[in-house]
Design an enzyme around this catalytic site. Structure first.
Site, PDB file in Angstrom:
ATOM      1  N   GLY A   1     -57.481   5.939  48.296  1.00  0.00           N
ATOM      2  CA  GLY A   1     -56.176   6.464  49.026  1.00  0.00           C
ATOM      3  C   GLY A   1     -54.869   6.869  48.145  1.00  0.00           C
ATOM      4  O   GLY A   1     -53.900   6.873  48.493  1.00  0.00           O
ATOM      5  N   SER A   2     -55.092   7.398  46.824  1.00  0.00           N
ATOM      6  CA  SER A   2     -54.281   7.671  46.023  1.00  0.00           C
ATOM      7  C   SER A   2     -53.306   8.998  46.265  1.00  0.00           C
ATOM      8  O   SER A   2     -52.359   9.002  46.365  1.00  0.00           O
ATOM      9  CB  SER A   2     -54.419   7.620  44.430  1.00  0.00           C
ATOM     10  OG  SER A   2     -55.452   8.765  44.241  1.00  0.00           O
ATOM     11  N   ASN A   3     -54.113   9.752  47.084  1.00  0.00           N
ATOM     12  CA  ASN A   3     -53.660  11.031  47.503  1.00  0.00           C
ATOM     13  C   ASN A   3     -52.684  10.760  48.758  1.00  0.00           C
ATOM     14  O   ASN A   3     -51.783  11.426  49.024  1.00  0.00           O
ATOM     15  CB  ASN A   3     -54.696  12.029  47.780  1.00  0.00           C
ATOM     16  CG  ASN A   3     -54.935  12.921  46.361  1.00  0.00           C
ATOM     17  OD1 ASN A   3     -54.195  13.379  45.864  1.00  0.00           O
ATOM     18  ND2 ASN A   3     -55.977  12.530  45.877  1.00  0.00           N
TER      19      ASN A   3
ATOM     20  N   MET B   1     -64.772  11.614  52.732  1.00  0.00           N
ATOM     21  CA  MET B   1     -66.543  12.021  52.279  1.00  0.00           C
ATOM     22  C   MET B   1     -67.292  12.375  53.232  1.00  0.00           C
ATOM     23  O   MET B   1     -68.309  12.364  52.704  1.00  0.00           O
ATOM     24  CB  MET B   1     -66.943  10.755  51.302  1.00  0.00           C
ATOM     25  CG  MET B   1     -65.771  10.207  50.359  1.00  0.00           C
ATOM     26  SD  MET B   1     -65.218  11.294  49.241  1.00  0.00           S
ATOM     27  CE  MET B   1     -66.686  11.564  48.086  1.00  0.00           C
ATOM     28  N   ARG B   2     -66.737  13.032  54.307  1.00  0.00           N
ATOM     29  CA  ARG B   2     -67.696  13.598  55.267  1.00  0.00           C
ATOM     30  C   ARG B   2     -67.292  14.916  55.509  1.00  0.00           C
ATOM     31  O   ARG B   2     -66.177  15.169  55.325  1.00  0.00           O
ATOM     32  CB  ARG B   2     -67.569  12.864  56.725  1.00  0.00           C
ATOM     33  CG  ARG B   2     -68.456  11.501  56.653  1.00  0.00           C
ATOM     34  CD  ARG B   2     -68.098  10.976  57.879  1.00  0.00           C
ATOM     35  NE  ARG B   2     -68.650   9.507  57.498  1.00  0.00           N
ATOM     36  CZ  ARG B   2     -69.881   9.092  57.725  1.00  0.00           C
ATOM     37  NH1 ARG B   2     -70.744   9.968  58.380  1.00  0.00           N
ATOM     38  NH2 ARG B   2     -70.257   7.722  57.421  1.00  0.00           N
ATOM     39  N   ILE B   3     -68.299  15.833  56.019  1.00  0.00           N
ATOM     40  CA  ILE B   3     -68.037  17.110  56.347  1.00  0.00           C
ATOM     41  C   ILE B   3     -67.407  17.181  57.741  1.00  0.00           C
ATOM     42  O   ILE B   3     -68.192  16.712  58.644  1.00  0.00           O
ATOM     43  CB  ILE B   3     -69.022  17.887  56.243  1.00  0.00           C
ATOM     44  CG1 ILE B   3     -70.012  18.038  54.863  1.00  0.00           C
ATOM     45  CG2 ILE B   3     -68.901  19.458  56.681  1.00  0.00           C
ATOM     46  CD1 ILE B   3     -70.295  19.160  54.109  1.00  0.00           C
TER      47      ILE B   3
ATOM     48  N   HIS C   1     -59.323  19.055  46.920  1.00  0.00           N
ATOM     49  CA  HIS C   1     -60.762  19.143  46.050  1.00  0.00           C
ATOM     50  C   HIS C   1     -60.501  18.956  44.383  1.00  0.00           C
ATOM     51  O   HIS C   1     -59.525  19.899  44.054  1.00  0.00           O
ATOM     52  CB  HIS C   1     -61.605  20.354  46.479  1.00  0.00           C
ATOM     53  CG  HIS C   1     -62.659  20.321  45.724  1.00  0.00           C
ATOM     54  ND1 HIS C   1     -63.844  19.651  46.222  1.00  0.00           N
ATOM     55  CD2 HIS C   1     -63.373  20.941  44.529  1.00  0.00           C
ATOM     56  CE1 HIS C   1     -65.039  19.655  45.379  1.00  0.00           C
ATOM     57  NE2 HIS C   1     -64.735  20.795  44.311  1.00  0.00           N
TER      58      HIS C   1
ATOM     59  N   GLN D   1     -52.576  15.958  38.806  1.00  0.00           N
ATOM     60  CA  GLN D   1     -52.160  17.198  39.303  1.00  0.00           C
ATOM     61  C   GLN D   1     -52.183  17.009  40.910  1.00  0.00           C
ATOM     62  O   GLN D   1     -51.384  17.668  41.782  1.00  0.00           O
ATOM     63  CB  GLN D   1     -52.800  18.287  38.879  1.00  0.00           C
ATOM     64  CG  GLN D   1     -52.445  18.448  37.538  1.00  0.00           C
ATOM     65  CD  GLN D   1     -50.897  18.579  37.014  1.00  0.00           C
ATOM     66  OE1 GLN D   1     -50.186  19.320  37.835  1.00  0.00           O
ATOM     67  NE2 GLN D   1     -50.274  17.922  36.185  1.00  0.00           N
ATOM     68  N   GLU D   2     -53.307  16.337  41.313  1.00  0.00           N
ATOM     69  CA  GLU D   2     -53.696  16.352  42.885  1.00  0.00           C
ATOM     70  C   GLU D   2     -52.490  15.620  43.449  1.00  0.00           C
ATOM     71  O   GLU D   2     -52.154  16.240  44.707  1.00  0.00           O
ATOM     72  CB  GLU D   2     -54.937  15.510  43.037  1.00  0.00           C
ATOM     73  CG  GLU D   2     -55.961  16.048  42.538  1.00  0.00           C
ATOM     74  CD  GLU D   2     -57.354  15.166  42.757  1.00  0.00           C
ATOM     75  OE1 GLU D   2     -57.558  14.488  43.958  1.00  0.00           O
ATOM     76  OE2 GLU D   2     -58.335  14.962  41.915  1.00  0.00           O
TER      77      GLU D   2
HETATM   78  C1  GRF Z   1     -59.821  13.012  44.768  1.00  0.00           C
HETATM   79  O1  GRF Z   1     -60.144  13.294  43.603  1.00  0.00           O
HETATM   80  C2  GRF Z   1     -59.923  14.068  45.778  1.00  0.00           C
HETATM   81  O2  GRF Z   1     -59.694  15.301  45.136  1.00  0.00           O
HETATM   82  C3  GRF Z   1     -61.174  13.948  46.342  1.00  0.00           C
HETATM   83  O3  GRF Z   1     -61.540  12.520  46.376  1.00  0.00           O
HETATM   84  C4  GRF Z   1     -60.729  11.925  45.646  1.00  0.00           C
HETATM   85  C5  GRF Z   1     -59.989  10.834  46.403  1.00  0.00           C
HETATM   86  O4  GRF Z   1     -59.048  10.014  45.669  1.00  0.00           O
HETATM   87  N1  GRF Z   1     -61.371  14.842  47.512  1.00  0.00           N
HETATM   88  P1  GRF Z   1     -57.992   9.083  46.470  1.00  0.00           P
HETATM   89  O5  GRF Z   1     -58.876   8.415  47.599  1.00  0.00           O
HETATM   90  O6  GRF Z   1     -56.872   9.902  47.172  1.00  0.00           O
HETATM   91  O7  GRF Z   1     -57.596   8.126  45.454  1.00  0.00           O
END
Ligand code: GRF
Length: 202
Positions: free
Chosen positions: A13-15, A92-94, A111, A175-176
């Protein structure tokens, strides 16, 4: 008007954290994360959400007869929280047709590679193994394909001589954490217009 956001997660969950922080700092205005849904019970992302007073639920895919039933449960939750934007942040699912059909151009994914290269799992490792000299990340709207939807923003990073897949992934992740909040801000401000597969920044 506030845009209500639901975030779908599966892991650390870092994003998610980067979006929470950018809402709290005021960089993203008129938006609130109302709900976090995880398909993994012990995802750290759930804890991050709760630390900020955001409702966080685990929905167990194995408790449902099939994917459709699982996604109907998600749809129910999205409706309950009056969701205007769905973020896939390490989910992690479509996402299936039902949800995509109900939220056209209102689902955003991050991504860890420069699409359309290196779709699917472990984009950073795929790019590293391929020997690219530049990689990065992509934020895009979600369509029915895997990592194929209209591109909103991309950021590049160099691949350095002593890199491993892990050091490259860490550089991309930095960068994300910038580009996802930036895309959310543009969306919330109504500055993204989708024309075919082109996203026009208005
Ligand atoms: C990230 O690298 C994102 O681009 C990919 O899965 C990872 C998730 O990381 N889809 P986090 O759970 O947000 O730390």
């Amino acid at each position: 008007m506030t845009t209500n956001i639901t975030v779908l997660v599966s892991g650390r969950g870092s994003n998610l954290q980067s979006v929470i922080d950018n809402i709290e700092s005021g960089y993203i205005q008129n938006a609130a994360i109302k709900l976090v849904i995880s398909d993994v019970e012990d995802a750290y992302a759930l804890e991050r959400a709760r630390n900020h007073g955001i409702p966080a639920v685990f929905i167990d895919p194995s408790a449902f007869e099939n994917k459709l039933a699982f996604e109907q449960e998600i749809l129910k939750k999205l409706g309950e929280y009056d969701t205007g934007l769905i973020l896939l942040a390490g989910y992690m699912r479509i996402v299936g047709r039902e949800i995509i059909g109900a939220y056209p151009n209102r689902i955003i994914n991050i991504h860890p590679a420069l699409l359309p290269s290196f779709k699917g799992l472990h984009g950073q490792q795929q790019a590293f193994d391929y020997g690219v000299k530049v990689s990065g990340c992509t934020v895009h709207f979600v369509d029915e394909g895997m990592d194929t939807g209209p591109i909103i923003l991309q950021k590049c990073v160099p691949v350095l001589k002593d890199d491993t897949a892990d050091t490259l992934a860490a550089r991309i992740l930095e960068q994300e954490h910038r580009v996802l909040p930036e895309a959310v801000k543009l969306f919330v401000e109504g500055k993204l217009k989708v024309e075919g597969r082109i996203v026009v920044h208005t």
